[in-house]
Design an enzyme around this catalytic site. Sequence first.
Site, PDB file in Angstrom:
ATOM      1  N   GLU A   1       0.843  -1.203   0.000  1.00  0.00           N
ATOM      2  CA  GLU A   1       0.000   0.000   0.000  1.00  0.00           C
ATOM      3  C   GLU A   1       0.877   1.251   0.000  1.00  0.00           C
ATOM      4  O   GLU A   1       1.882   1.320   0.707  1.00  0.00           O
ATOM      5  CB  GLU A   1      -0.900  -0.001   1.244  1.00  0.00           C
ATOM      6  CG  GLU A   1      -1.812   1.225   1.289  1.00  0.00           C
ATOM      7  CD  GLU A   1      -2.932   1.085   2.307  1.00  0.00           C
ATOM      8  OE1 GLU A   1      -3.535  -0.004   2.407  1.00  0.00           O
ATOM      9  OE2 GLU A   1      -3.195   2.068   3.008  1.00  0.00           O
TER      10      GLU A   1
ATOM     11  N   LYS B   1     -21.178  -5.188   4.307  1.00  0.00           N
ATOM     12  CA  LYS B   1     -20.323  -4.926   3.134  1.00  0.00           C
ATOM     13  C   LYS B   1     -20.124  -6.216   2.325  1.00  0.00           C
ATOM     14  O   LYS B   1     -20.125  -6.192   1.099  1.00  0.00           O
ATOM     15  CB  LYS B   1     -18.957  -4.360   3.564  1.00  0.00           C
ATOM     16  CG  LYS B   1     -19.057  -3.034   4.290  1.00  0.00           C
ATOM     17  CD  LYS B   1     -17.712  -2.313   4.404  1.00  0.00           C
ATOM     18  CE  LYS B   1     -16.906  -2.675   5.608  1.00  0.00           C
ATOM     19  NZ  LYS B   1     -15.829  -1.703   5.914  1.00  0.00           N
TER      20      LYS B   1
HETATM   21  P1  FAD Z   1     -17.579   1.693   7.108  1.00  0.00           P
HETATM   22  O1  FAD Z   1     -17.446   0.273   6.764  1.00  0.00           O
HETATM   23  O2  FAD Z   1     -18.733   2.442   6.512  1.00  0.00           O
HETATM   24  O3  FAD Z   1     -17.642   1.774   8.713  1.00  0.00           O
HETATM   25  C1  FAD Z   1     -17.499   3.012   9.387  1.00  0.00           C
HETATM   26  C2  FAD Z   1     -18.174   2.928  10.749  1.00  0.00           C
HETATM   27  O4  FAD Z   1     -19.582   2.929  10.609  1.00  0.00           O
HETATM   28  C3  FAD Z   1     -17.833   1.671  11.536  1.00  0.00           C
HETATM   29  O5  FAD Z   1     -17.785   1.995  12.893  1.00  0.00           O
HETATM   30  C4  FAD Z   1     -19.022   0.744  11.255  1.00  0.00           C
HETATM   31  O6  FAD Z   1     -19.264  -0.175  12.312  1.00  0.00           O
HETATM   32  C5  FAD Z   1     -20.162   1.730  11.085  1.00  0.00           C
HETATM   33  N1  FAD Z   1     -21.111   1.292  10.060  1.00  0.00           N
HETATM   34  C6  FAD Z   1     -20.809   0.733   8.864  1.00  0.00           C
HETATM   35  N2  FAD Z   1     -21.922   0.491   8.150  1.00  0.00           N
HETATM   36  C7  FAD Z   1     -22.961   0.905   8.903  1.00  0.00           C
HETATM   37  C8  FAD Z   1     -24.361   0.928   8.679  1.00  0.00           C
HETATM   38  N3  FAD Z   1     -24.915   0.454   7.552  1.00  0.00           N
HETATM   39  N4  FAD Z   1     -25.151   1.440   9.681  1.00  0.00           N
HETATM   40  C9  FAD Z   1     -24.599   1.909  10.831  1.00  0.00           C
HETATM   41  N5  FAD Z   1     -23.262   1.914  11.075  1.00  0.00           N
HETATM   42  C10 FAD Z   1     -22.454   1.434  10.123  1.00  0.00           C
HETATM   43  N6  FAD Z   1      -9.111   6.299   4.565  1.00  0.00           N
HETATM   44  C11 FAD Z   1      -8.957   7.201   3.545  1.00  0.00           C
HETATM   45  O7  FAD Z   1      -9.371   8.362   3.693  1.00  0.00           O
HETATM   46  N7  FAD Z   1      -8.363   6.842   2.363  1.00  0.00           N
HETATM   47  C12 FAD Z   1      -7.920   5.580   2.134  1.00  0.00           C
HETATM   48  O8  FAD Z   1      -7.412   5.289   1.064  1.00  0.00           O
HETATM   49  C13 FAD Z   1      -8.053   4.610   3.185  1.00  0.00           C
HETATM   50  N8  FAD Z   1      -7.620   3.339   3.032  1.00  0.00           N
HETATM   51  C14 FAD Z   1      -7.799   2.427   4.028  1.00  0.00           C
HETATM   52  C15 FAD Z   1      -7.376   1.094   3.834  1.00  0.00           C
HETATM   53  C16 FAD Z   1      -7.547   0.131   4.821  1.00  0.00           C
HETATM   54  C17 FAD Z   1      -7.079  -1.279   4.581  1.00  0.00           C
HETATM   55  C18 FAD Z   1      -8.165   0.498   6.060  1.00  0.00           C
HETATM   56  C19 FAD Z   1      -8.326  -0.520   7.149  1.00  0.00           C
HETATM   57  C20 FAD Z   1      -8.583   1.808   6.274  1.00  0.00           C
HETATM   58  C21 FAD Z   1      -8.425   2.784   5.264  1.00  0.00           C
HETATM   59  N9  FAD Z   1      -8.852   4.106   5.428  1.00  0.00           N
HETATM   60  C22 FAD Z   1      -8.684   5.022   4.411  1.00  0.00           C
HETATM   61  C23 FAD Z   1      -9.479   4.535   6.698  1.00  0.00           C
HETATM   62  C24 FAD Z   1     -11.026   4.482   6.617  1.00  0.00           C
HETATM   63  O9  FAD Z   1     -11.482   5.387   5.636  1.00  0.00           O
HETATM   64  C25 FAD Z   1     -11.583   4.862   7.996  1.00  0.00           C
HETATM   65  O10 FAD Z   1     -11.286   3.872   8.921  1.00  0.00           O
HETATM   66  C26 FAD Z   1     -13.065   5.212   8.017  1.00  0.00           C
HETATM   67  O11 FAD Z   1     -13.370   5.770   9.301  1.00  0.00           O
HETATM   68  C27 FAD Z   1     -14.012   4.030   7.842  1.00  0.00           C
HETATM   69  O12 FAD Z   1     -14.085   3.607   6.553  1.00  0.00           O
HETATM   70  P2  FAD Z   1     -14.816   2.175   6.243  1.00  0.00           P
HETATM   71  O13 FAD Z   1     -14.856   2.022   4.791  1.00  0.00           O
HETATM   72  O14 FAD Z   1     -14.225   1.127   7.061  1.00  0.00           O
HETATM   73  O15 FAD Z   1     -16.300   2.547   6.783  1.00  0.00           O
END
Ligand code: FAD
Length: 293
Positions: free
Chosen positions: A17, A168
């Site tokens: 990454e 997801k």
């Molecule tokens: P989600 O899966 O949407 O989850 C976010 C929060 O909301 C969680 O607490 C979850 O429990 C809750 N949630 C999810 N779905 C629902 C629902 N339907 N109803 C109610 N609650 C819900 N950030 C960047 O800005 N750019 C990047 O390129 C980037 N790359 C990353 C790569 C990896 C491998 C990881 C682990 C993280 C990365 N991040 C990046 C960080 C990420 O954007 C943050 O952690 C962000 O806060 C959550 O994104 P997510 O897609 O996991 O969100």
Amino acid sequence: MKLKDIYAQGKTVITFEVFPPKTDEGVANLMAEMARLKKFNPAFISVTYGAGGSNQGRSLQVTRELMEKLGLPVMPHFTCVGSSREYIQDFIQVLADLKIENILALRGDPPRDKTNFDPGKTVFKYANELVEFLKQNSSLDIGVAGYPEGHQENKQDLDRDFANLQKKMNAGASLIVSQMFFDNEKFYAFAKKARANGMNQPIIPGILPITNLDSIEKMIELSGAEVPKKLLNDLQSAKDEPEKVKAIGIEHAVQQIKDLLAFGVPGIHFYTLNKSEVAEKVLGRIIPKADRN
Ligand code: FAD
């Protein structure tokens, strides 16, 4: 190659990454660093993406250069926070033009410096909605983020966080890439729970060796990952010897990966922080010379 096929080959899949540097010079340096890691045959390089497309230009520049100059496949990240439906559709088209087959679909976080950020345009509140949209509007294979120690917003309720991960996967994701962690037991518990709940997609551990004491606090704050007491003590007792700190962090990562491979993970996702040195030192002790380029 699509994610599903990459992880069905039955060999350890190495991926790296990187984040888009802010300057052309930074991009040139990044290409030189990634050229050094080509010998480990990475299945793809994943390129991070800023909230609301704050670095979209650089992210796409890095993506193009990795593909065109180094011949490396790329899995771009995409964050939907701050993005409209049309904006996402345009991005999908750019990826299709580049013949990109995979994406890491994320919600993202509003930028800390919010000057140009307009949350009003956000069409999807959570990543599962983005996955659903991508599934319906593209032929991309989709990876998502997973949090062995829970995502910050749901650390108090790991079951709820887990149920959200499941949304997801149910929406069509075919890969989970984990947040960094330093205690493999946390990852094993997470992976076992996923399997017990019928998630059969590959779950890939994200590895970031600690090589600098000053960065630990920031890392813990950003990732929510715990550093085991013994590792922390060892690192702190070497605080006046930067090379020793680095060696301890590298040794820990090597042992982590050896144990993860014995557990049966299908791949390792290495957070490079845009440098090759540490990845080379760690993977040089893991990947047999015969399996390198
Ligand atoms: P989600 O899966 O949407 O989850 C976010 C929060 O909301 C969680 O607490 C979850 O429990 C809750 N949630 C999810 N779905 C629902 C629902 N339907 N109803 C109610 N609650 C819900 N950030 C960047 O800005 N750019 C990047 O390129 C980037 N790359 C990353 C790569 C990896 C491998 C990881 C682990 C993280 C990365 N991040 C990046 C960080 C990420 O954007 C943050 O952690 C962000 O806060 C959550 O994104 P997510 O897609 O996991 O969100």
